[in-house]
Scaffold this active site. Structure first.
Site, mmCIF file in Angstrom:
data_model
loop_
_atom_site.group_PDB
_atom_site.id
_atom_site.type_symbol
_atom_site.label_atom_id
_atom_site.label_comp_id
_atom_site.label_asym_id
_atom_site.label_seq_id
_atom_site.Cartn_x
_atom_site.Cartn_y
_atom_site.Cartn_z
ATOM 1 N N LYS A 135 10.583 -8.222 -0.190
ATOM 2 C CA LYS A 135 10.723 -8.176 1.294
ATOM 3 C C LYS A 135 11.474 -9.380 1.748
ATOM 4 O O LYS A 135 12.460 -9.378 2.394
ATOM 5 C CB LYS A 135 9.392 -7.870 2.131
ATOM 6 N N ASP A 153 9.040 -3.553 7.300
ATOM 7 C CA ASP A 153 7.998 -4.167 7.990
ATOM 8 C C ASP A 153 7.313 -3.285 8.885
ATOM 9 O O ASP A 153 7.899 -1.859 9.039
ATOM 10 C CB ASP A 153 7.986 -5.428 8.765
#
Length: 227
Positions: A135, A153
């Site tokens: 990420k 997210d």
């Protein structure tokens, strides 16, 4: 090492759905043509550090900490000289700061020893750095417009489902679905649009449908608004 996300097979979407998705992102673009992260940074190094520090923390709290930190340590050399003990007081207000301090110092050392103090801007090299997962690498590469990526997210996960863009049960599944259906011209900006939309408009408890620029395109609108 994290497994790469395999893009979902591109199944032909019905023309009406293709038009809906294209219109949705066109409106996001009309509202903000060049969306950027709300984390403060002025170099690839400070971006990597800020994103790594932001895990399980708000951008506001990270910016408050890095404003003072980057004033004294905005390069791998300066960060390494600061050391873990010197770094911790700057980031002690951020969750998991002990582990994050260890990782930031370790990655700074690797950047100096292996990359001449420069941040390697490839996914494999970034993800090999301590504290930099998929990420974080996606956020960095996408923010710097190096590689289209959609870091999923909680905001992106929620908005993607509410807007009918994804049905996946995990962040990786949602990422693959989004990468498959977001029109190419919008791919490098979709990540930021979805995060900002979730942060300020399509909030978790009571989305602000009355202020939403894509409310009429949202299949979940009926759950929150009575016409």
């Amino acid at each position: 090492m994290a497994k790469p996300v395999t893009p979902a097979a591109k199944k032909p979407l019905p023309p009406a759905e293709q038009a809906r998705i294209a219109e949705l992102f066109a409106r996001f673009e009309a509202a903000e043509s060049d969306p950027r992260t709300e984390l403060d940074y002025d170099s690839p190094f400070t971006l990597v550090v800020a994103v790594a520090l932001s895990a399980q923390a708000t951008d506001v709290s990270v910016n408050k900490a890095t404003a003072k930190l980057f004033a004294v340590a905005d390069t791998p050399q300066k960060m390494l000289a600061l050391g873990e003990a010197g770094l911790k007081p700057f980031i002690s207000s951020i969750g998991l700061y002990n582990t994050k301090a260890k990782n930031v110092i370790a990655l700074s050392r690797i950047l100096l020893e292996q990359y001449g103090g420069e941040v390697p801007l490839t996914r494999a090299a970034l993800q090999a750095l301590p504290g930099v997962g998929r990420k974080t690498a996606s956020v960095v590469l996408n923010e710097l417009r190096i590689e289209p990526a959609i870091a999923v997210d909680t905001h992106v996960f929620r908005v993607a489902h509410r807007l009918g863009l994804a049905t996946g049960k995990t962040p990786d599944q949602v990422e693959a679905e989004l990468m498959a259906i977001v029109p190419p011209p919008y791919l490098t900006r979709a990540h930021h649009w979805l995060i900002l939309h979730g942060r300020y408009i399509c909030v978790a408890r009571r989305p602000k449908c009355e202020d939403c620029p894509v409310a009429d395109l949202c299949p979940s609108r009926h759950l929150f608004v009575r016409d």
